[in-house]
Design a protein around this motif. Sequence first.
Motif, PDB file in Angstrom:
ATOM      1  N   LEU A   1       0.972  -1.230   0.178  1.00  0.00           N
ATOM      2  CA  LEU A   1      -0.011   0.023  -0.078  1.00  0.00           C
ATOM      3  C   LEU A   1       0.829   1.302  -0.113  1.00  0.00           C
ATOM      4  O   LEU A   1       0.334   2.303  -0.244  1.00  0.00           O
ATOM      5  N   LYS A   2       2.057   1.083   0.422  1.00  0.00           N
ATOM      6  CA  LYS A   2       2.959   2.197   0.447  1.00  0.00           C
ATOM      7  C   LYS A   2       3.592   2.416  -0.734  1.00  0.00           C
ATOM      8  O   LYS A   2       4.448   3.305  -0.956  1.00  0.00           O
TER       9      LYS A   2
ATOM     10  N   ASP B   1       5.848  -1.756   7.100  1.00  0.00           N
ATOM     11  CA  ASP B   1       5.606  -0.724   5.811  1.00  0.00           C
ATOM     12  C   ASP B   1       6.562  -0.568   4.807  1.00  0.00           C
ATOM     13  O   ASP B   1       6.260   0.111   3.776  1.00  0.00           O
ATOM     14  N   GLN B   2       7.573  -1.173   5.127  1.00  0.00           N
ATOM     15  CA  GLN B   2       8.723  -1.175   4.270  1.00  0.00           C
ATOM     16  C   GLN B   2       9.024  -2.441   3.736  1.00  0.00           C
ATOM     17  O   GLN B   2       9.141  -3.515   4.348  1.00  0.00           O
TER      18      GLN B   2
ATOM     19  N   THR C   1       2.085  -0.805  -6.656  1.00  0.00           N
ATOM     20  CA  THR C   1       1.390  -1.944  -6.366  1.00  0.00           C
ATOM     21  C   THR C   1      -0.009  -1.531  -5.321  1.00  0.00           C
ATOM     22  O   THR C   1      -0.771  -2.341  -5.010  1.00  0.00           O
ATOM     23  N   LYS C   2      -0.029  -0.110  -5.010  1.00  0.00           N
ATOM     24  CA  LYS C   2      -0.934   0.275  -4.245  1.00  0.00           C
ATOM     25  C   LYS C   2      -2.440  -0.157  -4.717  1.00  0.00           C
ATOM     26  O   LYS C   2      -3.354  -0.636  -3.776  1.00  0.00           O
ATOM     27  N   ALA C   3      -2.755   0.105  -5.905  1.00  0.00           N
ATOM     28  CA  ALA C   3      -4.231  -0.235  -6.399  1.00  0.00           C
ATOM     29  C   ALA C   3      -4.397  -1.863  -6.491  1.00  0.00           C
ATOM     30  O   ALA C   3      -5.556  -2.198  -6.065  1.00  0.00           O
TER      31      ALA C   3
ATOM     32  N   SER D   1       4.671   6.401   8.185  1.00  0.00           N
ATOM     33  CA  SER D   1       5.256   6.953   6.682  1.00  0.00           C
ATOM     34  C   SER D   1       4.071   7.557   5.846  1.00  0.00           C
ATOM     35  O   SER D   1       4.490   7.315   4.866  1.00  0.00           O
ATOM     36  N   ALA D   2       2.946   8.009   6.618  1.00  0.00           N
ATOM     37  CA  ALA D   2       1.877   8.525   5.803  1.00  0.00           C
ATOM     38  C   ALA D   2       2.551   9.795   5.241  1.00  0.00           C
ATOM     39  O   ALA D   2       2.938  10.626   5.984  1.00  0.00           O
ATOM     40  N   GLU D   3       1.895   9.904   3.974  1.00  0.00           N
ATOM     41  CA  GLU D   3       2.531  10.923   3.233  1.00  0.00           C
ATOM     42  C   GLU D   3       1.010  11.789   3.051  1.00  0.00           C
ATOM     43  O   GLU D   3       1.519  13.319   2.853  1.00  0.00           O
TER      44      GLU D   3
END
Length: 551
Positions: free
Chosen positions: A351-352, A527-528, A356-358, A437-439
């Motif tokens: 998701l980050k 998240d990484q 690949t998020k979609a 890590s939210a942007e």
Amino acid sequence: KIITKLLNILDSTSSSSSSNESGTTNIDRIEKHSNWKSIQVLVRWMCILSFDNLLCVDSYLPEILHIILMTFFSGDSLIRSNVFALFINTIHSLVSSQICNPDKLPTLRAKFNQFQELPTKLQFGIGGQASYMPFQAQSERDSKLAKVSISNVENVATYLFEVLNACTSESSCIGTQQHSRWLSLVSRTAFSNNEFLQPRAIIGLGVLAQSSLLITDELVGNLISLLRNALSSCTKKPIDELTLAIISCLSRNFTHIRPDSKFYTSFFWIGMSLCQIQDKKLFASCVQFLDTIVRVMSDHGCFKGVGLATFCKKSRKGKSEQMLTKLDQISGISFKYDFSFAIAGHLLKGLKNVSTKAAVTRLLNTFVSYSMENNPANVTGYFAAIMPHCGDNISEPCRLRLLACSETGTSIFNPKMVPDKIRATLLFTYFGTILKSAESEHEQLYVYKALDEGAQFMPDCLPVTFDVLMKKIENVLSNSQNEDIINAVLKIMSSVYEQGLESTSAVTTLKKEYMASIGYASLATCDQFHEDQKPALVPVVCSILDGVLEL
């Protein structure tokens, strides 16, 4: 004779070394093989003969389609243009002769026009008119090489399959003599030791074998064995095209595999194990693989009455169980206490990642919609991953499921979805990991609001987020100009002081040691991609595949 000779020469490229005057050298592209010049000449001869149907398409269509699949996107622009011209001329011969089924002729004519447009040309490695030159002079050749992608091969194999379908009176060409001939050629190459053509052939096998009659346990076992061997060679190097091609093939095969196959129930853990190898390219392929597996198993009724988590936990038992447990230990995320949070933990890194998020969002929606879980607590992890990244844009099935699981209809922090402190701790930790890590401000705002709701619902567990949360709050109060975020942060601080949570003495059980004790030591760092873990993970996944093969 030309077709037979070219097929034989393509087979001869199985050696990854080439002999020349200076000795034998290892090569990484078919264009560097000593037989490449012969391949170029024969491809050009086929292209020339195809303009007047002198290739006898009616007699050699399966062989021609196989040659196109094996050679497209190879060589410089001249050879790529020649293969594309061969493709178009072959279809033209089918349209203008009596080979195509009359009922399918309008469809093939429409395809013939479609295939001459730019999107199809790009799949063959040629762009506009400037790069489509099947009759260049030797002095005009650019000698520029490009690398074909897995998606290119999947698309072109599908185009060729559609062409073959037009030549039969049945709804599908599967089972016809022409299909059998092409399938035989593809199968032979797929299980040959040819690093240049094998990935293409394996993808072709996935496209051609779209029938439960063709997907035997022997075929599936051979593919899993091939996957195990390909994967084991990638411990200290990037995942190769062969591994990705096998996953693509298995993904297509699984749609047609019979539920009584001895390998059927193992597929979820094959996909989930591969997903944990910490390789971005492999991860992207596995997301689609898992999506197919969950949908097909649900359609077959596997989760009915028990739910996905119970079904999959039961299928862990057996020869691979010990290695699956070891994989949990290495990855730091266990399926023992909460299945949905383990899934969400392994998928968060996707998701980050923009590429690949979609696909990951679609997979998480699939888990919610197809898992058939009666207990709302069994889908909490999925929603924890979906909501911050989608918010108001969640799919309608997910929205309806959330309304059914949540007393308020919007909040995840409720007694049905978070019935105990273990799940509360997992949910707080997961939101803290997202926040780290939210942007986007939308993502941050959702998490802050959720944490405030959590602080009201089960305040004792909020301190597990403090390592991340306090630094973020300080940054918001110092730099943010978003009033909604500032207000959400102030509400969290108010809850912290009202509940006396600023003192750490009361929350010693919620430190890192506690997360490790319930099997989620790595949830805070999921998240990484951690590529340094790959050498330790690959052998374990190979052992899991060994266990599957022993069934």
